[in-house]
Design an enzyme around this catalytic site. Structure first.
Site, PDB file in Angstrom:
ATOM      1  N   HIS A 185       0.834  -1.201   0.000  1.00 55.96           N
ATOM      2  CA  HIS A 185       0.000   0.000   0.000  1.00 55.96           C
ATOM      3  C   HIS A 185       0.870   1.253   0.000  1.00 55.96           C
ATOM      4  O   HIS A 185       0.569   2.235  -0.675  1.00 55.96           O
ATOM      5  CB  HIS A 185      -0.923  -0.017   1.217  1.00 55.96           C
ATOM      6  CG  HIS A 185      -1.818   1.174   1.263  1.00 55.96           C
ATOM      7  ND1 HIS A 185      -2.899   1.299   0.429  1.00 55.96           N
ATOM      8  CD2 HIS A 185      -1.760   2.309   1.982  1.00 55.96           C
ATOM      9  CE1 HIS A 185      -3.475   2.461   0.658  1.00 55.96           C
ATOM     10  NE2 HIS A 185      -2.814   3.094   1.594  1.00 55.96           N
ATOM     11  N   GLU A 412      -4.674 -11.320 -18.130  1.00 56.33           N
ATOM     12  CA  GLU A 412      -4.584 -11.331 -16.668  1.00 56.33           C
ATOM     13  C   GLU A 412      -4.523 -12.759 -16.142  1.00 56.33           C
ATOM     14  O   GLU A 412      -4.056 -13.005 -15.039  1.00 56.33           O
ATOM     15  CB  GLU A 412      -5.806 -10.639 -16.064  1.00 56.33           C
ATOM     16  CG  GLU A 412      -5.960  -9.200 -16.527  1.00 56.33           C
ATOM     17  CD  GLU A 412      -7.134  -8.515 -15.880  1.00 56.33           C
ATOM     18  OE1 GLU A 412      -6.906  -7.680 -14.998  1.00 56.33           O
ATOM     19  OE2 GLU A 412      -8.288  -8.820 -16.251  1.00 56.33           O
ATOM     20  N   ASP A 436      -3.312  -8.614 -11.811  1.00 51.69           N
ATOM     21  CA  ASP A 436      -3.954  -9.927 -11.740  1.00 51.69           C
ATOM     22  C   ASP A 436      -3.056 -11.006 -12.328  1.00 51.69           C
ATOM     23  O   ASP A 436      -3.039 -12.132 -11.828  1.00 51.69           O
ATOM     24  CB  ASP A 436      -5.315  -9.895 -12.444  1.00 51.69           C
ATOM     25  CG  ASP A 436      -6.392  -9.355 -11.520  1.00 51.69           C
ATOM     26  OD1 ASP A 436      -6.422  -9.790 -10.355  1.00 51.69           O
ATOM     27  OD2 ASP A 436      -7.187  -8.503 -11.949  1.00 51.69           O
ATOM     28  N   CYS A 483      -1.075  -2.371 -18.613  1.00 53.27           N
ATOM     29  CA  CYS A 483      -1.889  -1.418 -17.854  1.00 53.27           C
ATOM     30  C   CYS A 483      -1.934  -1.730 -16.366  1.00 53.27           C
ATOM     31  O   CYS A 483      -2.671  -1.105 -15.625  1.00 53.27           O
ATOM     32  CB  CYS A 483      -3.298  -1.317 -18.432  1.00 53.27           C
ATOM     33  SG  CYS A 483      -4.215  -2.845 -18.291  1.00 53.27           S
TER      34      CYS A 483
HETATM   35  C1  PEP Z   1      -4.618  -5.588 -13.523  1.00 49.36           C
HETATM   36  O1  PEP Z   1      -5.132  -6.607 -13.063  1.00 49.36           O
HETATM   37  O2  PEP Z   1      -3.380  -5.448 -13.678  1.00 49.36           O
HETATM   38  C2  PEP Z   1      -5.465  -4.467 -13.945  1.00 49.36           C
HETATM   39  C3  PEP Z   1      -4.943  -3.447 -14.602  1.00 49.36           C
HETATM   40  O3  PEP Z   1      -6.771  -4.507 -13.589  1.00 49.36           O
HETATM   41  P1  PEP Z   1      -7.281  -4.194 -12.097  1.00 49.36           P
HETATM   42  O4  PEP Z   1      -6.112  -3.688 -11.313  1.00 49.36           O
HETATM   43  O5  PEP Z   1      -8.375  -3.215 -12.238  1.00 49.36           O
HETATM   44  O6  PEP Z   1      -7.744  -5.546 -11.671  1.00 49.36           O
HETATM   45 MG    MG Z   2      -7.272  -6.910 -13.183  1.00 53.38          MG
END
Ligand code: PEP
Ligand code: MG
Length: 549
Positions: A185, A412, A436, A483
């Site tokens: 965090h 993911e 993920d 992302c």
């Molecule tokens: C991820 O899983 O890396 C992602 C960008 O989606 P979220 O963090 O919204 O699960």
């Molecule tokens: Mg995700």
């Protein structure tokens, strides 16, 4: 003296430290001071609670905004009548005031933890309230986040969300923690607020308040009692970074001119203007579920269309990647999946949930197609939590049927990376969600502190999956974006480009550091760092191997 840890970002800070105080020891069970009556002992509790509540309210008044709400809620918790009754009974049975408060609050905390989810998170806040009341009763300073009128570097074991809500971040020059990793965090907070941080610094807690340090996130080094030269060099770098931040923003590119578009991760159209100001060349991930976290029923086509049109209107001629609703686990949407699941991260989530409620997916894609028609932005749409080519084909076909031009999927789930060649025959693009992807590759719940060390996207297993996707994308001549949080780590961003990522999307506050780091390496150098990182056996080894080149 020098201490080392894992740096977050490239910032550097010079200043005196303030340590987050240790929690108070558990009050003794021992008998009560015999000179006080039961009524007098309980009166002590009442006046301590009054003082603590007044202090919360005063600090809330001073802080304003969201912090005010958090602090006022804490004041109410301190005065909770049920808790007060419990404390009174315990004092009546012979407990000391301190012990009665400790036991009553702990029992309540245990109950909240038992309820799980949001309620369990409130248990941490309740713990802070109890500590403050006990500190007042014992006549010692209240633990919790330190307060100061002058800037300081905060040293702590790790920061919990409850701590940071109360922290005046305008006074914090840098964060140094003894625990926590690059996805803790603390690290996420530091990145989103552009505060230099060094996490996992062994020995940090031995520093005493007021000690001068230089915290250099770029090298992960903490210099204690620095020499004049070290301070002068740090100040030169601080001035250089400020000048860089004030200079006109250029597009993302490597030292040899290779373009790497830098995009923003957004959760609401209201965040768009700031992202543009920070140089986002478009949007790489718009998390649509953030718009509807409180919704009890599925949003209408019209309401969604209005939100998407507002978002797209900020990016004429630019790419905007919107993700279909990603319900499940850390982001529950009751209208998509209300069932109790033993392991929600492995449950009916993402595309699986959308497919089970296809009309909701159709409405969302229709709203997006309408927004595409109404604006000048280049809209790309992708599905979350996609497992294979069959799911990819399902989503791409539906998107095309409903009028979308560019349709892709997120990587993911590890199976998608393993089958990347098949996936690219259907998808226009793939965007890798490293948060993920790391969770599922290392089988480590991203919400669970006890396995946080596994949640490290530098792990060579994760990097190899990224390489599989990068290779397949290059072969198919299709884009591979990143992302997840990993793209916001400047050193890792370079490695990801070396593995074949064609764009990077991140929290807008991280754009400047990533832009600066990319400009220091050529594509060949990025590839060499990537090759060294995937050959490592651990995440720490990958980080070191890439840094050594
Ligand atoms: C991820 O899983 O890396 C992602 C960008 O989606 P979220 O963090 O919204 O699960
Ligand atoms: Mg995700």
């Amino acid at each position: 003296m020098e201490l080392t840890g894992v740096g977050v970002g490239r910032g550097v800070a010079v200043g005196p430290i303030l340590r987050m105080p240790d929690p108070l020891p558990e009050p003794a069970e021992g008998p009560r001071d015999s000179t006080r009556t039961e009524a007098e002992e309980f009166a002590r509790v009442q006046s301590a609670i009054e003082a603590v509540a007044a202090d919360y309210n005063a600090r809330g008044e001073k802080a304003g905004g969201e912090a005010k709400e958090v602090l006022e809620a804490a004041a109410l918790m301190a005065q909770d009548p049920t808790l007060l009754d419990d404390v009174r009974n315990r004092v009546g049975s012979g407990s000391t005031a301190e012990r009665a408060v400790f036991d009553a609050f702990r029992q309540f905390q245990d109950m909240l933890i038992g309820l799980g989810g949001y309620m369990a998170e409130r248990a941490t806040d309740l713990g802070d309230v109890a500590q403050r009341i006990i500190a007042n009763l014992s006549g010692v300073p209240a633990p919790g986040v330190p307060e100061s009128d002058t800037p300081f570097i905060l040293v702590a074991p790790d920061l919990a969300p409850a701590d940071t809500a109360l922290l005046d971040l305008t006074k914090v020059l840098a964060l140094v923690t003894s625990q926590g990793g690059p996805t803790s965090h603390t690290a996420i907070l530091a990145r989103s607020k552009s505060i230099p941080a060094i996490v996992g610094v062994t020995g940090a807690l031995e520093l005493t308040d007021g000690t001068m340090i230089v915290a250099d996130a770029a090298s992960g080094r903490v210099t204690v009692d620095p020499s004049d030269e070290v301070v002068a060099e740090a100040e030169r770098r601080i001035a250089e970074r400020k000048a860089q931040a004030d200079a006109p923003i250029t597009d993302g590119a490597l030292a040899d001119g290779t373009k790497v578009p830098l995009l923003a991760n957004l959760g609401s159209p209201a965040e768009a203007a700031n992202a543009v100001q920070l140089g986002a060349e478009g949007v790489g991930l718009f998390r649509t579920e953030f718009l509807f976290l409180d919704a009890k029923s599925a949003p209408t086509v019209e309401s969604q269309q209005a939100s998407y049109t507002e978002l797209l209107s900020h990016f004429p001629g630019k790419k905007v990647v919107v993700r279909a609703l990603d319900a499940g686990a850390d982001k529950p949407l009751s209208f998509l999946n209300d069932a109790h699941e033993e392991n929600p991260a492995l449950g009916l989530r993402g595309l699986r949930a959308l497919r089970a409620s296809e009309q909701i997916l159709r409405d969302q894609l229709t709203a997006l197609a309408n927004a595409q028609a109404a604006t000048e932005a280049d809209l790309w749409v992708m599905a979350p939590m996609v497992a294979d080519a069959e799911e990819t084909e399902y989503f791409v076909e539906l998107g095309r049927e409903l009028g979308l031009k560019t349709v892709g999927v997120m990587a993911e789930v590890p199976s998608l990376a393993v089958l990347a060649d098949q996936v690219f025959t259907a998808a226009d693009f793939v965007s890798i969600g490293t948060n993920d992807l790391t969770q599922y590759t290392l089988a480590a719940d991203r919400m669970l502190g006890s396995v946080a060390a596994y949640q490290d996207p530098w792990h060579p297993a994760v990097l190899r999956l990224v390489r599989m996707l990068g290779d397949a994308g290059a072969l198919a001549g299709k884009p591979v974006g990143i992302c997840g949080e990993a793209a916001a780590d400047p050193q890792l961003a370079v490695v990801l480009v070396g593995l074949g990522a064609t764009t990077l999307s991140m929290t807008p506050a991280a754009l400047a550091d990533v832009r600066a780091e990319l400009a220091t390496v050529t594509l060949d150098q990025a590839k060499a760092k990537a090759a060294a990182a995937v050959a490592a056996t651990t995440a720490a080894g990958a980080r070191e191997a890439a840094a050594a080149l």
